[in-house]
Write a protein that holds these residues in place. Structure first.
Motif, PDB file in Angstrom:
ATOM      1  N   LYS A 165      -2.633   3.893  -3.148  1.00  0.00           N
ATOM      2  CA  LYS A 165      -2.955   2.762  -4.023  1.00  0.00           C
ATOM      3  C   LYS A 165      -2.453   1.492  -3.363  1.00  0.00           C
ATOM      4  CE  LYS A 165      -2.838   5.256  -8.366  1.00  0.00           C
ATOM      5  NZ  LYS A 165      -2.235   5.378  -9.674  1.00  0.00           N
ATOM      6  N   THR A 166      -3.197   0.428  -3.567  1.00  0.00           N
ATOM      7  CA  THR A 166      -2.800  -0.883  -3.067  1.00  0.00           C
ATOM      8  C   THR A 166      -2.713  -1.820  -4.258  1.00  0.00           C
ATOM      9  OG1 THR A 166      -3.923  -0.471  -0.972  1.00  0.00           O
ATOM     10  CG2 THR A 166      -3.406  -2.759  -1.489  1.00  0.00           C
ATOM     11  N   GLY A 167      -1.656  -2.595  -4.294  1.00  0.00           N
ATOM     12  CA  GLY A 167      -1.489  -3.530  -5.396  1.00  0.00           C
ATOM     13  C   GLY A 167      -0.230  -4.358  -5.213  1.00  0.00           C
ATOM     14  N   PHE A 168       0.049  -5.172  -6.209  1.00  0.00           N
ATOM     15  CA  PHE A 168       1.218  -6.043  -6.164  1.00  0.00           C
ATOM     16  C   PHE A 168       2.390  -5.352  -6.865  1.00  0.00           C
ATOM     17  CE2 PHE A 168      -2.427  -8.807  -5.714  1.00  0.00           C
ATOM     18  CZ  PHE A 168      -2.055  -9.558  -4.599  1.00  0.00           C
ATOM     19  N   LEU A 169       3.532  -5.428  -6.214  1.00  0.00           N
ATOM     20  CA  LEU A 169       4.740  -4.785  -6.729  1.00  0.00           C
ATOM     21  C   LEU A 169       5.132  -5.410  -8.054  1.00  0.00           C
ATOM     22  CD1 LEU A 169       7.063  -2.797  -6.267  1.00  0.00           C
ATOM     23  CD2 LEU A 169       8.252  -4.617  -5.043  1.00  0.00           C
ATOM     24  N   LYS A 175       0.891  -1.164   0.000  1.00  0.00           N
ATOM     25  CA  LYS A 175       0.000   0.000   0.000  1.00  0.00           C
ATOM     26  C   LYS A 175       0.926   1.209   0.000  1.00  0.00           C
ATOM     27  CE  LYS A 175      -3.416   2.179   3.012  1.00  0.00           C
ATOM     28  NZ  LYS A 175      -4.194   1.980   4.243  1.00  0.00           N
ATOM     29  N   ILE A 176       0.805   2.024  -1.045  1.00  0.00           N
ATOM     30  CA  ILE A 176       1.711   3.154  -1.212  1.00  0.00           C
ATOM     31  C   ILE A 176       0.907   4.460  -1.181  1.00  0.00           C
ATOM     32  CG2 ILE A 176       1.651   2.970  -3.729  1.00  0.00           C
ATOM     33  CD1 ILE A 176       4.573   3.841  -3.765  1.00  0.00           C
ATOM     34  N   THR A 177       1.367   5.390  -0.359  1.00  0.00           N
ATOM     35  CA  THR A 177       0.774   6.720  -0.295  1.00  0.00           C
ATOM     36  C   THR A 177       1.800   7.674  -0.893  1.00  0.00           C
ATOM     37  OG1 THR A 177      -0.477   6.151   1.673  1.00  0.00           O
ATOM     38  CG2 THR A 177      -0.208   8.495   1.210  1.00  0.00           C
ATOM     39  N   TYR A 178       1.354   8.481  -1.838  1.00  0.00           N
ATOM     40  CA  TYR A 178       2.283   9.358  -2.545  1.00  0.00           C
ATOM     41  C   TYR A 178       1.614  10.686  -2.881  1.00  0.00           C
ATOM     42  CZ  TYR A 178      -0.235   7.847  -6.708  1.00  0.00           C
ATOM     43  OH  TYR A 178      -1.213   7.590  -7.625  1.00  0.00           O
ATOM     44  N   PHE A 179       2.450  11.655  -3.188  1.00  0.00           N
ATOM     45  CA  PHE A 179       1.993  12.994  -3.564  1.00  0.00           C
ATOM     46  C   PHE A 179       1.905  13.066  -5.079  1.00  0.00           C
ATOM     47  CE2 PHE A 179       2.700  17.490  -4.583  1.00  0.00           C
ATOM     48  CZ  PHE A 179       1.711  18.076  -3.811  1.00  0.00           C
ATOM     49  N   GLU A 180       0.735  13.454  -5.583  1.00  0.00           N
ATOM     50  CA  GLU A 180       0.530  13.628  -7.027  1.00  0.00           C
ATOM     51  C   GLU A 180       0.463  15.122  -7.306  1.00  0.00           C
ATOM     52  OE1 GLU A 180       0.016  12.671 -10.957  1.00  0.00           O
ATOM     53  OE2 GLU A 180       0.126  11.127  -9.415  1.00  0.00           O
ATOM     54  N   GLU A 196      10.689  10.332  -5.110  1.00  0.00           N
ATOM     55  CA  GLU A 196      10.629  11.624  -4.403  1.00  0.00           C
ATOM     56  C   GLU A 196       9.218  12.003  -3.966  1.00  0.00           C
ATOM     57  OE1 GLU A 196      10.314  14.671  -8.198  1.00  0.00           O
ATOM     58  OE2 GLU A 196      12.281  14.199  -7.392  1.00  0.00           O
ATOM     59  N   ASN A 197       8.188  11.370  -4.578  1.00  0.00           N
ATOM     60  CA  ASN A 197       6.805  11.677  -4.223  1.00  0.00           C
ATOM     61  C   ASN A 197       6.199  10.689  -3.229  1.00  0.00           C
ATOM     62  OD1 ASN A 197       6.747  13.950  -5.856  1.00  0.00           O
ATOM     63  ND2 ASN A 197       6.034  12.810  -7.635  1.00  0.00           N
ATOM     64  N   ILE A 198       6.935   9.627  -2.897  1.00  0.00           N
ATOM     65  CA  ILE A 198       6.408   8.617  -1.971  1.00  0.00           C
ATOM     66  C   ILE A 198       6.388   9.179  -0.559  1.00  0.00           C
ATOM     67  CG2 ILE A 198       6.743   6.336  -0.972  1.00  0.00           C
ATOM     68  CD1 ILE A 198       8.057   5.504  -3.619  1.00  0.00           C
ATOM     69  N   PHE A 199       5.248   9.026   0.100  1.00  0.00           N
ATOM     70  CA  PHE A 199       5.080   9.475   1.479  1.00  0.00           C
ATOM     71  C   PHE A 199       5.211   8.300   2.439  1.00  0.00           C
ATOM     72  CE2 PHE A 199       2.446  10.724   5.145  1.00  0.00           C
ATOM     73  CZ  PHE A 199       3.117  11.880   5.499  1.00  0.00           C
ATOM     74  N   SER A 200       4.626   7.158   2.080  1.00  0.00           N
ATOM     75  CA  SER A 200       4.744   5.959   2.926  1.00  0.00           C
ATOM     76  C   SER A 200       4.484   4.711   2.114  1.00  0.00           C
ATOM     77  CB  SER A 200       3.774   6.025   4.114  1.00  0.00           C
ATOM     78  OG  SER A 200       2.445   5.877   3.681  1.00  0.00           O
ATOM     79  N   ILE A 201       5.043   3.606   2.590  1.00  0.00           N
ATOM     80  CA  ILE A 201       4.800   2.297   2.006  1.00  0.00           C
ATOM     81  C   ILE A 201       4.496   1.343   3.150  1.00  0.00           C
ATOM     82  CG2 ILE A 201       5.750   0.366   0.669  1.00  0.00           C
ATOM     83  CD1 ILE A 201       7.668   2.314  -0.652  1.00  0.00           C
ATOM     84  N   GLU A 202       3.420   0.603   3.010  1.00  0.00           N
ATOM     85  CA  GLU A 202       3.027  -0.373   4.021  1.00  0.00           C
ATOM     86  C   GLU A 202       2.857  -1.726   3.357  1.00  0.00           C
ATOM     87  OE1 GLU A 202      -0.460   0.978   6.154  1.00  0.00           O
ATOM     88  OE2 GLU A 202       0.207   3.051   5.927  1.00  0.00           O
TER      89      GLU A 202
END
Length: 136
Positions: free
Chosen positions: A99-103, A81-86, A124-130
């Protein structure tokens, strides 16, 4: 009385011009948009954006560890699950998306991460990865 001289005269019908259809008569009174695009411009101005929040050194270090871990386990295609700045395409700021998905891929050359069936996201736009696979 007013109009006594004309009130009982027959209605004039032109001999050269056919009568106007009722639909055409109604169109005469439809609203006129003098400023084409004005409503869209107002809506665009009112649309809210968010400024990108900077990550602390600790958050950046943790994110780098997670990216490294994912790179080491790329063949497993873990679910993340990746949270990023668009960034917004038309005005300053942007929005945070999740967004949630398979790498699918980690591109170190272009500094991007891609989930299956999604567009790449710049590091550079990634805020968090879970992910449940993290054992940090």
């Amino acid at each position: 009385m007013k109009y006594d001289d004309i009130i009982n005269l027959p209605h004039h019908v032109s001999k050269t011009h056919p009568p106007m259809a009722i639909a055409d008569r109604a169109a005469q009174f439809s609203p006129f948009a003098a400023l084409t695009g004005y409503e869209e411009a107002i809506a665009e101005t009112a649309r809210q954006t968010t400024e990108k929040a900077p990550l602390s050194e600790a958050e950046t270090e943790l994110l780098n560890k997670k990216l490294y871990y994912l790179k080491e386990h790329i063949t497993e295609h873990p679910e993340i699950k990746i949270t990023y700045f668009e960034p917004d395409k038309t005005k300053s700021g942007g929005a945070y998306l999740t967004k949630t998905g398979f790498l699918k891929k980690i591109d170190e050359y272009n500094k991007e991460i891609t989930l299956k069936n999604e567009n790449p996201v710049a590091f550079e736009n990634i805020f968090s990865i879970e992910s449940p696979v993290f054992k940090l």
